[in-house]
Design a protein around this motif. Sequence first.
Motif, PDB file in Angstrom:
ATOM      1  N   LEU A  12     -24.818 -18.962  74.160  1.00 53.24           N
ATOM      2  CA  LEU A  12     -23.756 -19.646  74.365  1.00 53.24           C
ATOM      3  C   LEU A  12     -23.755 -21.140  74.230  1.00 53.24           C
ATOM      4  CD1 LEU A  12     -21.721 -17.495  77.457  1.00 53.24           C
ATOM      5  CD2 LEU A  12     -20.958 -17.889  75.231  1.00 53.24           C
ATOM      6  N   ALA A  13     -24.819 -21.410  75.087  1.00 53.64           N
ATOM      7  CA  ALA A  13     -25.125 -22.965  74.772  1.00 53.64           C
ATOM      8  C   ALA A  13     -25.243 -23.448  73.496  1.00 53.64           C
ATOM      9  CB  ALA A  13     -26.205 -23.490  75.913  1.00 53.64           C
ATOM     10  N   LEU A  14     -26.174 -22.569  72.850  1.00 55.36           N
ATOM     11  CA  LEU A  14     -26.504 -22.994  71.571  1.00 55.36           C
ATOM     12  C   LEU A  14     -25.234 -22.847  70.461  1.00 55.36           C
ATOM     13  CD1 LEU A  14     -29.836 -21.159  70.695  1.00 55.36           C
ATOM     14  CD2 LEU A  14     -29.378 -23.616  70.927  1.00 55.36           C
ATOM     15  N   ALA A  15     -24.462 -21.845  70.667  1.00 55.87           N
ATOM     16  CA  ALA A  15     -23.172 -21.783  70.000  1.00 55.87           C
ATOM     17  C   ALA A  15     -22.287 -22.992  70.170  1.00 55.87           C
ATOM     18  CB  ALA A  15     -22.378 -20.339  70.253  1.00 55.87           C
ATOM     19  N   LEU A  16     -21.890 -23.109  71.597  1.00 56.75           N
ATOM     20  CA  LEU A  16     -21.455 -24.502  71.907  1.00 56.75           C
ATOM     21  C   LEU A  16     -21.646 -25.769  71.236  1.00 56.75           C
ATOM     22  CD1 LEU A  16     -18.694 -25.046  73.721  1.00 56.75           C
ATOM     23  CD2 LEU A  16     -20.471 -25.537  75.420  1.00 56.75           C
ATOM     24  N   ILE A  17     -23.072 -26.038  71.153  1.00 61.00           N
ATOM     25  CA  ILE A  17     -23.659 -27.241  70.489  1.00 61.00           C
ATOM     26  C   ILE A  17     -23.318 -27.109  69.112  1.00 61.00           C
ATOM     27  CG2 ILE A  17     -25.596 -28.267  69.885  1.00 61.00           C
ATOM     28  CD1 ILE A  17     -26.882 -27.320  72.455  1.00 61.00           C
ATOM     29  N   GLY A  18     -23.437 -25.849  68.273  1.00 56.81           N
ATOM     30  CA  GLY A  18     -23.097 -25.714  67.070  1.00 56.81           C
ATOM     31  C   GLY A  18     -21.582 -26.040  66.693  1.00 56.81           C
ATOM     32  N   VAL A  19     -20.970 -25.582  67.496  1.00 61.20           N
ATOM     33  CA  VAL A  19     -19.464 -25.762  67.185  1.00 61.20           C
ATOM     34  C   VAL A  19     -18.992 -27.205  67.495  1.00 61.20           C
ATOM     35  CG1 VAL A  19     -16.912 -25.197  68.131  1.00 61.20           C
ATOM     36  CG2 VAL A  19     -18.757 -23.331  67.780  1.00 61.20           C
ATOM     37  N   VAL A  20     -19.551 -27.651  68.489  1.00 61.10           N
ATOM     38  CA  VAL A  20     -19.192 -29.236  68.616  1.00 61.10           C
ATOM     39  C   VAL A  20     -19.664 -30.011  67.688  1.00 61.10           C
ATOM     40  CG1 VAL A  20     -19.613 -31.137  70.141  1.00 61.10           C
ATOM     41  CG2 VAL A  20     -18.676 -28.951  71.273  1.00 61.10           C
ATOM     42  N   LEU A  21     -20.680 -29.730  67.005  1.00 60.37           N
ATOM     43  CA  LEU A  21     -21.297 -30.496  65.928  1.00 60.37           C
ATOM     44  C   LEU A  21     -20.615 -30.294  64.635  1.00 60.37           C
ATOM     45  CD1 LEU A  21     -25.106 -30.382  66.440  1.00 60.37           C
ATOM     46  CD2 LEU A  21     -23.801 -32.434  66.895  1.00 60.37           C
ATOM     47  N   LEU A  22     -19.776 -29.218  64.310  1.00 67.92           N
ATOM     48  CA  LEU A  22     -19.205 -28.839  63.377  1.00 67.92           C
ATOM     49  C   LEU A  22     -17.779 -29.713  63.222  1.00 67.92           C
ATOM     50  CD1 LEU A  22     -19.570 -25.023  62.697  1.00 67.92           C
ATOM     51  CD2 LEU A  22     -20.595 -26.954  61.196  1.00 67.92           C
ATOM     52  N   GLN A  23     -17.198 -30.071  64.506  1.00 65.75           N
ATOM     53  CA  GLN A  23     -16.100 -30.773  64.487  1.00 65.75           C
ATOM     54  C   GLN A  23     -15.946 -32.273  63.843  1.00 65.75           C
ATOM     55  OE1 GLN A  23     -14.442 -30.661  68.402  1.00 65.75           O
ATOM     56  NE2 GLN A  23     -14.528 -28.327  68.239  1.00 65.75           N
ATOM     57  N   ARG A  24     -14.806 -32.461  63.353  1.00 65.21           N
ATOM     58  CA  ARG A  24     -14.678 -33.703  62.708  1.00 65.21           C
ATOM     59  C   ARG A  24     -14.669 -34.848  63.891  1.00 65.21           C
ATOM     60  NH1 ARG A  24     -10.040 -36.854  61.152  1.00 65.21           N
ATOM     61  NH2 ARG A  24      -8.804 -35.064  62.401  1.00 65.21           N
ATOM     62  N   ALA A  50      -8.689 -24.594  64.900  1.00 64.15           N
ATOM     63  CA  ALA A  50      -9.598 -23.186  65.189  1.00 64.15           C
ATOM     64  C   ALA A  50     -10.742 -23.683  65.937  1.00 64.15           C
ATOM     65  CB  ALA A  50      -9.840 -22.641  63.948  1.00 64.15           C
ATOM     66  N   LEU A  51     -11.485 -24.717  65.544  1.00 68.59           N
ATOM     67  CA  LEU A  51     -12.726 -24.921  66.139  1.00 68.59           C
ATOM     68  C   LEU A  51     -12.490 -25.522  67.609  1.00 68.59           C
ATOM     69  CD1 LEU A  51     -14.764 -26.791  63.363  1.00 68.59           C
ATOM     70  CD2 LEU A  51     -15.179 -24.816  64.288  1.00 68.59           C
ATOM     71  N   SER A  52     -11.458 -26.119  67.829  1.00 68.47           N
ATOM     72  CA  SER A  52     -11.202 -26.550  69.272  1.00 68.47           C
ATOM     73  C   SER A  52     -10.718 -25.514  70.183  1.00 68.47           C
ATOM     74  CB  SER A  52     -10.113 -27.748  69.256  1.00 68.47           C
ATOM     75  OG  SER A  52      -8.759 -27.032  68.980  1.00 68.47           O
ATOM     76  N   LYS A  53     -10.034 -24.403  69.714  1.00 64.99           N
ATOM     77  CA  LYS A  53     -10.073 -23.253  70.316  1.00 64.99           C
ATOM     78  C   LYS A  53     -11.185 -22.478  70.645  1.00 64.99           C
ATOM     79  CE  LYS A  53      -5.281 -22.245  68.807  1.00 64.99           C
ATOM     80  NZ  LYS A  53      -4.443 -21.483  68.099  1.00 64.99           N
ATOM     81  N   VAL A  54     -12.147 -22.310  69.535  1.00 62.45           N
ATOM     82  CA  VAL A  54     -13.392 -21.811  69.920  1.00 62.45           C
ATOM     83  C   VAL A  54     -14.222 -22.363  70.824  1.00 62.45           C
ATOM     84  CG1 VAL A  54     -15.657 -21.298  68.620  1.00 62.45           C
ATOM     85  CG2 VAL A  54     -13.432 -20.874  67.689  1.00 62.45           C
ATOM     86  N   THR A  55     -14.014 -24.013  70.875  1.00 60.66           N
ATOM     87  CA  THR A  55     -14.766 -24.678  71.764  1.00 60.66           C
ATOM     88  C   THR A  55     -14.373 -24.616  73.279  1.00 60.66           C
ATOM     89  OG1 THR A  55     -15.061 -26.568  69.991  1.00 60.66           O
ATOM     90  CG2 THR A  55     -15.541 -27.070  72.377  1.00 60.66           C
ATOM     91  N   TRP A  56     -12.979 -24.555  73.452  1.00 57.88           N
ATOM     92  CA  TRP A  56     -12.598 -24.132  74.644  1.00 57.88           C
ATOM     93  C   TRP A  56     -12.877 -22.613  75.299  1.00 57.88           C
ATOM     94  CZ3 TRP A  56     -10.334 -26.640  78.271  1.00 57.88           C
ATOM     95  CH2 TRP A  56      -9.997 -27.892  78.066  1.00 57.88           C
ATOM     96  N   ILE A  57     -12.989 -21.835  74.313  1.00 54.39           N
ATOM     97  CA  ILE A  57     -13.382 -20.412  74.582  1.00 54.39           C
ATOM     98  C   ILE A  57     -14.776 -20.376  74.960  1.00 54.39           C
ATOM     99  CG2 ILE A  57     -13.573 -17.906  74.024  1.00 54.39           C
ATOM    100  CD1 ILE A  57     -11.363 -18.587  72.445  1.00 54.39           C
ATOM    101  N   LEU A  58     -15.682 -20.994  74.126  1.00 52.37           N
ATOM    102  CA  LEU A  58     -17.169 -20.996  74.515  1.00 52.37           C
ATOM    103  C   LEU A  58     -17.580 -21.607  75.684  1.00 52.37           C
ATOM    104  CD1 LEU A  58     -18.722 -21.454  71.037  1.00 52.37           C
ATOM    105  CD2 LEU A  58     -18.802 -19.455  72.405  1.00 52.37           C
ATOM    106  N   GLY A  59     -16.633 -22.971  75.945  1.00 51.13           N
ATOM    107  CA  GLY A  59     -17.048 -23.678  77.200  1.00 51.13           C
ATOM    108  C   GLY A  59     -16.499 -22.923  78.611  1.00 51.13           C
ATOM    109  N   ILE A  60     -15.502 -22.085  78.426  1.00 48.72           N
ATOM    110  CA  ILE A  60     -15.128 -21.307  79.449  1.00 48.72           C
ATOM    111  C   ILE A  60     -16.046 -20.337  79.796  1.00 48.72           C
ATOM    112  CG2 ILE A  60     -13.278 -19.697  80.543  1.00 48.72           C
ATOM    113  CD1 ILE A  60     -11.169 -21.610  79.012  1.00 48.72           C
ATOM    114  N   ALA A  61     -16.381 -19.583  78.916  1.00 49.60           N
ATOM    115  CA  ALA A  61     -17.471 -18.459  78.847  1.00 49.60           C
ATOM    116  C   ALA A  61     -18.697 -19.034  79.451  1.00 49.60           C
ATOM    117  CB  ALA A  61     -17.792 -17.698  77.413  1.00 49.60           C
TER     118      ALA A  61
END
Length: 117
Positions: A12-24, A50-61
Amino acid sequence: MENVLLIVLLLLALALIGVVLLQRSEGGGLGMGSGGGGGGVMTGRSAASALSKVTWILGIAFMTVALLMTVLTSLDGNGSSVVDQLAPPSAETAPVAPAGADLLPPSADEPATPRAD
């Protein structure tokens, strides 16, 4: 069980880092300074991509798994600290005076012996 949760937490931490780095990048602190249509943190509108929603979901998880690991670890604990497990030093392992200690000046507790010259 704890090892599985630890692996899930790391993924989850790696996915969260990846999603945050993909955001504009918005370019300003807290979204300030973004022109008319961005919808930063300080504005009334929110740009829910969509990326901000995924970020919220990964952060809550991530937070949920971290909290669950904390609860499970505290239930398995025996109520003692690592410091409680340390044994006090015994008389056998008492510190030994270093070599050449007789060359040091006497302490205030010891009377000074006069030198016979």
